[in-house]
Enzyme design. Structure first.
Site, PDB file in Angstrom:
ATOM      1  CE  LYS A 126      -3.592  17.112  -9.305  1.00  0.00           C
ATOM      2  NZ  LYS A 126      -2.732  18.136  -9.917  1.00  0.00           N
ATOM      3  CG  ASP A 166      -1.986  19.504  -6.698  1.00  0.00           C
ATOM      4  OD1 ASP A 166      -1.930  20.034  -7.809  1.00  0.00           O
ATOM      5  OD2 ASP A 166      -2.881  19.789  -5.865  1.00  0.00           O
TER       6      ASP A 166
HETATM    7  P1  NDP Z   1       1.301  24.107  -2.039  1.00  0.00           P
HETATM    8  O1  NDP Z   1       0.791  23.119  -1.080  1.00  0.00           O
HETATM    9  O2  NDP Z   1       2.764  24.258  -2.222  1.00  0.00           O
HETATM   10  O3  NDP Z   1       0.728  25.564  -1.675  1.00  0.00           O
HETATM   11  C1  NDP Z   1      -0.633  25.810  -1.622  1.00  0.00           C
HETATM   12  C2  NDP Z   1      -0.844  27.240  -1.156  1.00  0.00           C
HETATM   13  O4  NDP Z   1      -2.226  27.552  -1.269  1.00  0.00           O
HETATM   14  C3  NDP Z   1      -0.480  27.447   0.314  1.00  0.00           C
HETATM   15  O5  NDP Z   1      -0.065  28.778   0.501  1.00  0.00           O
HETATM   16  C4  NDP Z   1      -1.820  27.177   1.020  1.00  0.00           C
HETATM   17  O6  NDP Z   1      -1.938  27.824   2.284  1.00  0.00           O
HETATM   18  C5  NDP Z   1      -2.792  27.779   0.032  1.00  0.00           C
HETATM   19  N1  NDP Z   1      -4.087  27.073   0.141  1.00  0.00           N
HETATM   20  C6  NDP Z   1      -4.313  25.756  -0.033  1.00  0.00           C
HETATM   21  N2  NDP Z   1      -5.605  25.449   0.191  1.00  0.00           N
HETATM   22  C7  NDP Z   1      -6.185  26.621   0.495  1.00  0.00           C
HETATM   23  C8  NDP Z   1      -7.507  26.969   0.830  1.00  0.00           C
HETATM   24  N3  NDP Z   1      -8.492  26.055   0.888  1.00  0.00           N
HETATM   25  N4  NDP Z   1      -7.753  28.291   1.072  1.00  0.00           N
HETATM   26  C9  NDP Z   1      -6.760  29.219   1.007  1.00  0.00           C
HETATM   27  N5  NDP Z   1      -5.487  28.924   0.714  1.00  0.00           N
HETATM   28  C10 NDP Z   1      -5.211  27.655   0.460  1.00  0.00           C
HETATM   29  O7  NDP Z   1       0.582  23.775  -3.434  1.00  0.00           O
HETATM   30  P2  NDP Z   1       0.991  24.197  -4.911  1.00  0.00           P
HETATM   31  O8  NDP Z   1       1.584  25.556  -4.888  1.00  0.00           O
HETATM   32  O9  NDP Z   1       1.743  23.079  -5.501  1.00  0.00           O
HETATM   33  O10 NDP Z   1      -0.431  24.226  -5.634  1.00  0.00           O
HETATM   34  C11 NDP Z   1      -1.245  25.403  -5.691  1.00  0.00           C
HETATM   35  C12 NDP Z   1      -2.241  25.283  -6.821  1.00  0.00           C
HETATM   36  O11 NDP Z   1      -1.545  25.126  -8.060  1.00  0.00           O
HETATM   37  C13 NDP Z   1      -3.208  24.096  -6.729  1.00  0.00           C
HETATM   38  O12 NDP Z   1      -4.437  24.475  -7.334  1.00  0.00           O
HETATM   39  C14 NDP Z   1      -2.538  23.057  -7.627  1.00  0.00           C
HETATM   40  O13 NDP Z   1      -3.453  22.103  -8.114  1.00  0.00           O
HETATM   41  C15 NDP Z   1      -2.014  23.949  -8.724  1.00  0.00           C
HETATM   42  N6  NDP Z   1      -0.940  23.380  -9.543  1.00  0.00           N
HETATM   43  C16 NDP Z   1       0.237  22.975  -8.952  1.00  0.00           C
HETATM   44  C17 NDP Z   1       1.252  22.489  -9.740  1.00  0.00           C
HETATM   45  C18 NDP Z   1       2.594  22.163  -9.175  1.00  0.00           C
HETATM   46  O14 NDP Z   1       3.518  21.897  -9.969  1.00  0.00           O
HETATM   47  N7  NDP Z   1       2.801  22.208  -7.870  1.00  0.00           N
HETATM   48  C19 NDP Z   1       1.067  22.282 -11.191  1.00  0.00           C
HETATM   49  C20 NDP Z   1      -0.169  22.818 -11.707  1.00  0.00           C
HETATM   50  C21 NDP Z   1      -1.135  23.303 -10.887  1.00  0.00           C
HETATM   51  P3  NDP Z   1      -1.828  26.937   3.627  1.00  0.00           P
HETATM   52  O15 NDP Z   1      -0.372  26.616   3.751  1.00  0.00           O
HETATM   53  O16 NDP Z   1      -2.343  27.845   4.679  1.00  0.00           O
HETATM   54  O17 NDP Z   1      -2.687  25.723   3.401  1.00  0.00           O
END
Ligand code: NDP
Length: 449
Positions: A126, A166
């Site tokens: 990662k 991510d």
């Molecule tokens: P994105 O950046 O596309 O979206 C993240 C979302 O979570 C946004 O809505 C963001 O809001 C919110 N968010 C992020 N940090 C915080 C925080 N500290 N408090 C509250 N809300 C928060 O990321 P992904 O959708 O790709 O990833 C989301 C999760 O899924 C992570 O844990 C990632 O590790 C996991 N994941 C992702 C994969 C992928 O293929 N993308 C694969 C496997 C796991 P805001 O815009 O306001 O920051």
């Protein structure tokens, strides 16, 4: 935890001081491994646990870049190459101001077992940076990505280490990163990054894969209790990549997602979230979630709201946290369990605190850990690598069928392993043990590595 595992955990905590998220992930995995270590003493004799908790390589580097005003900025870049017993290091890059070495280490550690569970030939790693892409222009994001890759490229390769997206890293960032890699190496090495655009080496279904996969996993899990998404009311936290496509798949299966969130607030939509509007806002306009309520009469926006508290206001059947680590605590879990929620499915990595998981288990709520439920993203990344290697491009239907089969396989592997170790329905134990055994056996076969 057995005395042997407990002493090993103490050692891990001591060697990785000040990294609470990694401690949490290590404690959770080691906490499940007692029965498998007892039944297989050769793992302890070969010090597999000592080796598996220590990354093979940890990289930290300076990322200097120039903003649109001409000011020079400096961020920190990370890549933790945790385990390559099963294949090249594979795992995403996170760009978020909260990223530290400990964050990347926790995510890389989880990735080892997740990737093993897919049954595909990928190791665990990662990376990321404390760079915040929010509010930055495309040109600034491009200059940052180019500088990040100017250091990282020397550690990557389709047989070495293959990053993906991510939090904060989507198709735009992968494009800039790949462009710089191609320029520096003078090689069109498609398989060095996944999550690429479909027109230049990406796979159909990769964008949807993590959210779709989590819902498919949930569907299989619900079926073990004779339930389904048909008619179900669902909460999905976050509104990024994983959340968006979890919402779409729930709707395809006949359920209704009534709320989602971002780091500023919650949207509650009485008529169910309008997927197309949300996708337009988040993927095309890069707007904040508050804009959704401004354009949709049935929706209300609650600044700083708590999405899980909605379960006390309106009937909810399934909760799918898809934002970030430790976003669902014991209080939230008690609200969900106390209001009849049947299942909690981790779309994000480690979104539930250990205390929340205890509350859910005590209340007999079905619980799917992220390393099993969100493995669809990395699995489809491996399918993207397969297509790149064979110079092929599959149809959406074929790629989605492969994803479904992989998620069903992961579900069944976790369920069967839990059953075999006397803990039926314990998907945490099932995922940790099944993932561990596959990696541990490969490590033993490869000698002292
Ligand atoms: P994105 O950046 O596309 O979206 C993240 C979302 O979570 C946004 O809505 C963001 O809001 C919110 N968010 C992020 N940090 C915080 C925080 N500290 N408090 C509250 N809300 C928060 O990321 P992904 O959708 O790709 O990833 C989301 C999760 O899924 C992570 O844990 C990632 O590790 C996991 N994941 C992702 C994969 C992928 O293929 N993308 C694969 C496997 C796991 P805001 O815009 O306001 O920051």
């Amino acid at each position: 935890m057995t005395p042997v595992l407990s002493s090993l955990l103490d050692d891990v905590l001591r060697r990785n001081a000040g990294e609470p998220e990694f401690h949490q992930a290590a404690r959770e995995v080691l906490g499940s491994l007692g029965p498998v270590i007892e039944a297989n003493p050769h793992y302890a004799r070969a010090a597999v646990l000592e080796r598996i908790t220590e990354p093979e390589r940890q990289l930290i580097f300076r990322v200097p870049w120039t903003d649109d005003e001409g000011t020079i900025r400096v961020n920190r870049g990370f890549r933790v190459e945790f385990n390559s017993a099963l294949g090249p290091y594979k795992g995403g890059l996170r760009f978020h101001p909260s990223v530290t070495l400990g964050t990347v280490k926790f995510l890389g550690f989880e990735q080892i077992f997740k990737n093993a569970l897919t049954g595909l030939p990928i190791g665990g790693g990662k990376g990321g940076s404390d760079f915040d892409p929010k509010g930055r222009s495309d040109a600034e994001v491009m200059r940052f990505c180019q500088s990040f890759m100017t250091e990282l490229y020397r550690h990557l390769g389709e047989y070495t280490d293959v990053p993906a997206g991510d939090i904060g890293v989507g198709a735009r960032e992968i494009g800039y990163l790949f462009g710089q890699y191609k320029r520096i190496t003078n090689r069109y090495e498609s398989g060095v990054l996944t999550g690429k655009g479909v027109g230049w080496g990406g796979s159909l279904v990769r964008t949807e894969a993590t959210g779709f996969g989590a819902v498919v996993f949930a569907q299989r899990m619900l079926a073990t209790r004779g339930r389904s998404f048909d008619g179900a009311r669902v909460l999905v936290s976050g509104s990024g990549n994983v959340a968006l496509y979890a919402i779409q798949k729930v709707h395809q299966l006949g359920g209704t997602v009534v709320a989602c969130s971002d780091s500023s607030g919650v949207v509650y939509d009485r008529d169910g979230i309008d997927f197309e509007l949300l996708r337009q806002l988040k993927e095309v306009e890069r707007a904040r979630l508050s804009e959704y309520a401004a354009r949709r009469p049935s929706a209300e926006y609650r600044a700083n709201g708590d999405i899980w508290a909605l379960a006390a206001e309106t009937p909810i059947d399934v909760a799918i946290p898809c934002a970030t680590q430790n976003e669902l605590d014991a209080t939230a879990a008690a609200t969900l369990a106390g209001n009849g929620v049947a299942a909690v499915v981790e779309g994000a990595n480690m979104p539930c605190t250990p205390e929340a998981v205890q509350v859910l288990r005590a209340a007999d709520v079905l619980f799917a850990p992220g390393k099993a439920a969100n493995a669809g993203g990395v699995a489809t990344s491996a399918l993207e690598m397969q297509q790149n290697a064979s110079r092929d491009a599959w149809t959406f239907e074929y790629a989605e069928q492969r994803l479904d089969d992989i998620m069903t396989g992961i579900h069944d592997r976790c369920a069967e392993t839990a059953e075999r170790y006397g803990a039926p329905g314990d998907y945490v134990l099932g995922a940790n043990v099944a993932g561990f055994v596959r990696v541990a056996d490969a490590m033993l076969a490869l000698g002292v590595i």
